[in-house]
Write an enzyme that holds these catalytic residues in place. Sequence first.
Site, PDB file in Angstrom:
ATOM      1  N   ASN A  13       1.005  -0.813  -0.216  1.00 25.25           N
ATOM      2  CA  ASN A  13      -0.271   0.051   0.075  1.00 25.25           C
ATOM      3  C   ASN A  13       1.144   1.501   0.242  1.00 25.25           C
ATOM      4  OD1 ASN A  13      -1.839   1.950   0.219  1.00 25.25           O
ATOM      5  ND2 ASN A  13      -2.261   1.519   2.326  1.00 25.25           N
ATOM      6  N   LYS A  15      -0.393   4.402  -0.324  1.00 25.12           N
ATOM      7  CA  LYS A  15      -0.399   5.499   0.052  1.00 25.12           C
ATOM      8  C   LYS A  15       0.077   6.509  -0.393  1.00 25.12           C
ATOM      9  CE  LYS A  15      -0.474   3.492   4.700  1.00 25.12           C
ATOM     10  NZ  LYS A  15      -0.749   3.918   6.024  1.00 25.12           N
ATOM     11  N   HIS A  96      -9.549   0.832   5.632  1.00 27.08           N
ATOM     12  CA  HIS A  96      -8.327   1.260   6.085  1.00 27.08           C
ATOM     13  C   HIS A  96      -8.196   2.065   7.245  1.00 27.08           C
ATOM     14  CE1 HIS A  96      -3.682   2.397   6.740  1.00 27.08           C
ATOM     15  NE2 HIS A  96      -3.590   1.503   6.236  1.00 27.08           N
ATOM     16  N   GLU A  98      -6.799   4.952   8.099  1.00 28.01           N
ATOM     17  CA  GLU A  98      -6.829   6.427   6.903  1.00 28.01           C
ATOM     18  C   GLU A  98      -8.072   6.506   7.114  1.00 28.01           C
ATOM     19  OE1 GLU A  98      -2.254   5.542   7.701  1.00 28.01           O
ATOM     20  OE2 GLU A  98      -3.090   5.383   5.661  1.00 28.01           O
ATOM     21  N   GLU A 166      -5.060  -5.218  10.984  1.00 33.57           N
ATOM     22  CA  GLU A 166      -4.290  -3.755  10.885  1.00 33.57           C
ATOM     23  C   GLU A 166      -3.784  -3.499  12.575  1.00 33.57           C
ATOM     24  OE1 GLU A 166      -1.603  -2.936   7.529  1.00 33.57           O
ATOM     25  OE2 GLU A 166      -3.906  -1.179   7.406  1.00 33.57           O
ATOM     26  N   GLY A 172       2.571   2.279  11.002  1.00 30.09           N
ATOM     27  CA  GLY A 172       4.095   3.648  10.593  1.00 30.09           C
ATOM     28  C   GLY A 172       3.903   3.859  11.562  1.00 30.09           C
ATOM     29  N   SER A 210       3.453  -2.468  11.100  1.00 29.56           N
ATOM     30  CA  SER A 210       4.919  -2.010  10.871  1.00 29.56           C
ATOM     31  C   SER A 210       5.343  -3.885  10.357  1.00 29.56           C
ATOM     32  CB  SER A 210       5.253  -1.112  12.114  1.00 29.56           C
ATOM     33  OG  SER A 210       5.170   0.052  12.697  1.00 29.56           O
TER      34      SER A 210
END
Length: 252
Positions: A13, A15, A96, A98, A166, A172, A210
């Site tokens: 991904n 992003k 996701h 985000e 996730e 991250g 991560s």
Amino acid sequence: MATPGIRPLVAGNWKMNGSLAMASALVGALKGRQGNVDLLVCPPFPYLAAVGAALAGSKLALGAQDCHADASGAHTGDVAAPMLADLGCSYVILGHSERRTDHGETSGMVAAKAQAALAAGLTAIICVGETEAQRNAGEELKIVEKQIVESVPSGANAGNTVIAYEPVWAIGTGKTPTAADVEAMHRHIRALLKSRVTGGAGMRILYGGSVKPSNAAELMAVAEVNGALVGGASLKAEDFWGIAEGAAKSAG
């Protein structure tokens, strides 16, 4: 070891990162690689056509990072699932954290998008995961179960849907849950899929958050982990391939 009989998927991904030059170089470095794993790259919308052309003839698959629930209409700035299929995409990432946080996406909205993706012939990668506060409160299993129940549409099966777990607090940040924590969650997800989804025993469940070459082999060897959804490490060919090698080893 990971689930016997399920071929791992390692999805990158990207992003909101990259450029045409970077995309070309990255795909060029990956497209000749071979392994006992499926590889997927998901660049930003503007680069889908260029990346699709660059990976033509390779075993790399092309995916997008989102789609709209409608097949067409007055939705400025949005992209429909049939458009993605028309560009050669075979996967789309949905829900996701985000997107859920930045755009207020609910699980109901994710389910509608996933239904549209399936109708367009795409494989939906549906993301679920808990926040750090939810884990600290001991609510992680309940939160993820609710997300799956509300986000996975009717008609989902092992051939057209992937679940990506996730933990939001690991994305991250460099933090990762223990192998035991990952196994507990993935076993819980597997049991839920078996009870609710046709072919749930064979549906791929990815781990994300991560993931890097140094921890990939350990994470990919965990029971019921069938690959990885990779963020930052997917922007470097050697890191991405290192994760893929870890997943391939876990599959035997």
